[in-house]
Design a protein around this motif. Structure first.
Motif, PDB file in Angstrom:
ATOM      1  N   MET A   1      25.437  48.990  31.763  1.00  0.00           N
ATOM      2  CA  MET A   1      27.193  49.474  33.017  1.00  0.00           C
ATOM      3  C   MET A   1      27.214  47.351  33.214  1.00  0.00           C
ATOM      4  N   SER A   2      28.154  47.376  33.324  1.00  0.00           N
ATOM      5  CA  SER A   2      28.699  45.681  33.452  1.00  0.00           C
ATOM      6  C   SER A   2      29.422  46.106  35.210  1.00  0.00           C
ATOM      7  N   ASP A   3      29.015  44.193  35.897  1.00  0.00           N
ATOM      8  CA  ASP A   3      29.271  44.638  36.864  1.00  0.00           C
ATOM      9  C   ASP A   3      31.169  43.878  36.743  1.00  0.00           C
ATOM     10  N   ARG A   4      31.586  43.373  35.822  1.00  0.00           N
ATOM     11  CA  ARG A   4      33.737  42.504  35.419  1.00  0.00           C
ATOM     12  C   ARG A   4      34.063  44.203  35.859  1.00  0.00           C
ATOM     13  N   PRO A   5      35.057  44.032  36.921  1.00  0.00           N
ATOM     14  CA  PRO A   5      36.184  44.992  36.854  1.00  0.00           C
ATOM     15  C   PRO A   5      36.810  45.313  35.662  1.00  0.00           C
ATOM     16  N   SER A   6      37.378  46.205  35.903  1.00  0.00           N
ATOM     17  CA  SER A   6      38.281  47.309  34.848  1.00  0.00           C
ATOM     18  C   SER A   6      39.533  46.311  34.747  1.00  0.00           C
ATOM     19  N   SER A   7      40.064  47.073  33.915  1.00  0.00           N
ATOM     20  CA  SER A   7      41.597  46.200  33.965  1.00  0.00           C
ATOM     21  C   SER A   7      42.131  47.371  35.069  1.00  0.00           C
ATOM     22  N   SER A   8      41.983  48.556  35.212  1.00  0.00           N
ATOM     23  CA  SER A   8      42.754  48.798  36.075  1.00  0.00           C
ATOM     24  C   SER A   8      42.169  48.766  37.854  1.00  0.00           C
ATOM     25  N   GLN A   9      41.515  47.915  38.147  1.00  0.00           N
ATOM     26  CA  GLN A   9      40.416  47.048  39.161  1.00  0.00           C
ATOM     27  C   GLN A   9      40.755  45.958  38.958  1.00  0.00           C
ATOM     28  N   ARG A  10      41.188  45.048  37.572  1.00  0.00           N
ATOM     29  CA  ARG A  10      41.941  43.674  38.053  1.00  0.00           C
ATOM     30  C   ARG A  10      43.199  43.521  38.797  1.00  0.00           C
ATOM     31  N   GLN A  11      42.902  42.246  39.691  1.00  0.00           N
ATOM     32  CA  GLN A  11      44.070  41.825  40.359  1.00  0.00           C
ATOM     33  C   GLN A  11      44.965  40.800  39.722  1.00  0.00           C
ATOM     34  N   SER A  12      46.029  40.989  39.365  1.00  0.00           N
ATOM     35  CA  SER A  12      46.257  40.237  37.924  1.00  0.00           C
ATOM     36  C   SER A  12      47.373  39.345  38.396  1.00  0.00           C
ATOM     37  N   TYR A  13      47.235  39.312  39.849  1.00  0.00           N
ATOM     38  CA  TYR A  13      48.667  38.154  40.612  1.00  0.00           C
ATOM     39  C   TYR A  13      48.289  38.624  41.797  1.00  0.00           C
ATOM     40  N   ILE A  14      48.659  37.087  42.597  1.00  0.00           N
ATOM     41  CA  ILE A  14      47.894  36.819  43.762  1.00  0.00           C
ATOM     42  C   ILE A  14      49.096  35.933  44.660  1.00  0.00           C
ATOM     43  N   GLU A  15      49.957  36.478  45.831  1.00  0.00           N
ATOM     44  CA  GLU A  15      50.931  35.335  45.745  1.00  0.00           C
ATOM     45  C   GLU A  15      50.607  34.332  46.591  1.00  0.00           C
ATOM     46  N   SER A  16      51.126  33.393  46.337  1.00  0.00           N
ATOM     47  CA  SER A  16      50.970  32.141  47.057  1.00  0.00           C
ATOM     48  C   SER A  16      52.364  31.429  47.347  1.00  0.00           C
ATOM     49  N   SER A  17      52.592  31.421  48.990  1.00  0.00           N
ATOM     50  CA  SER A  17      53.618  30.798  49.256  1.00  0.00           C
ATOM     51  C   SER A  17      54.559  29.079  48.465  1.00  0.00           C
ATOM     52  N   ILE A  18      52.330  28.486  48.485  1.00  0.00           N
ATOM     53  CA  ILE A  18      52.999  27.239  47.747  1.00  0.00           C
ATOM     54  C   ILE A  18      53.430  26.773  46.788  1.00  0.00           C
ATOM     55  N   ILE A  19      53.364  27.942  45.815  1.00  0.00           N
ATOM     56  CA  ILE A  19      53.714  28.487  44.472  1.00  0.00           C
ATOM     57  C   ILE A  19      54.928  28.993  44.527  1.00  0.00           C
TER      58      ILE A  19
END
Length: 155
Positions: A1-19
């Motif tokens: 079993m891998s410690d990597r999160p599955s694609s459904s658990q992975r967060q693909s977007y992080i909000e950044s007010s600067i960006i």
């Protein structure tokens, strides 16, 4: 079993007010520069391909800053395909009309008139730029769609 999160658990977007703020300010200038490169390809360095890539970077910046899903909903795959098909059709129409006027394929000098060849080259460059920008944006959206599928690779 891998410690990597599955694609459904992975967060693909992080909000950044600067960006987000930077993209809001920079995007119109980058888009305008891309159009400038497209329109001046007949007179100087640049052209449809280079300008199309610059315009496509605006869509990529928007996707990185605000998330790819909102960009996908705003643009849509059908619109991107329609722009590519329309650009290719318009390019072929201009190029073939030179044959109908007695010249060779893409021999824009047969249009005659004052600066007609310059303007026809700029129109062709604009069509090429639209094709390139739509293709790159579509690839960006398609690559993101491919990352959301699990595919059984997380074993």
């Amino acid at each position: 079993m891998s410690d990597r999160p599955s694609s459904s658990q992975r967060q693909s977007y992080i909000e950044s007010s600067i960006i987000m703020g930077t993209v809001r300010v920079v995007s119109p200038f980058v888009f305008t520069y891309g159009l400038f490169v497209m329109f001046h390809g007949a007179d100087s360095a640049g052209g449809g391909f280079q300008g199309g890539v610059i315009v496509a970077t605006v869509m990529l910046m928007l996707g990185i800053a605000f998330g790819i899903d909102p960009v996908r909903e705003w643009v849509g795959e059908r619109l991107l395909v329609a722009i590519v098909v329309g650009g290719v059709t318009a390019f072929l129409a201009v190029a073939s009309s030179t044959v109908l006027l007695g010249g060779a394929f893409l021999d824009v000098s047969v249009f005659g008139g004052h600066h007609a060849s310059k303007y026809s080259i700029e129109i062709i460059e604009l069509f090429i730029g639209a094709i390139v920008a739509s293709t790159i944006t579509g690839l960006f959206i398609a690559i993101d769609a491919g990352t959301s599928d699990d595919g059984g690779n997380d074993k």
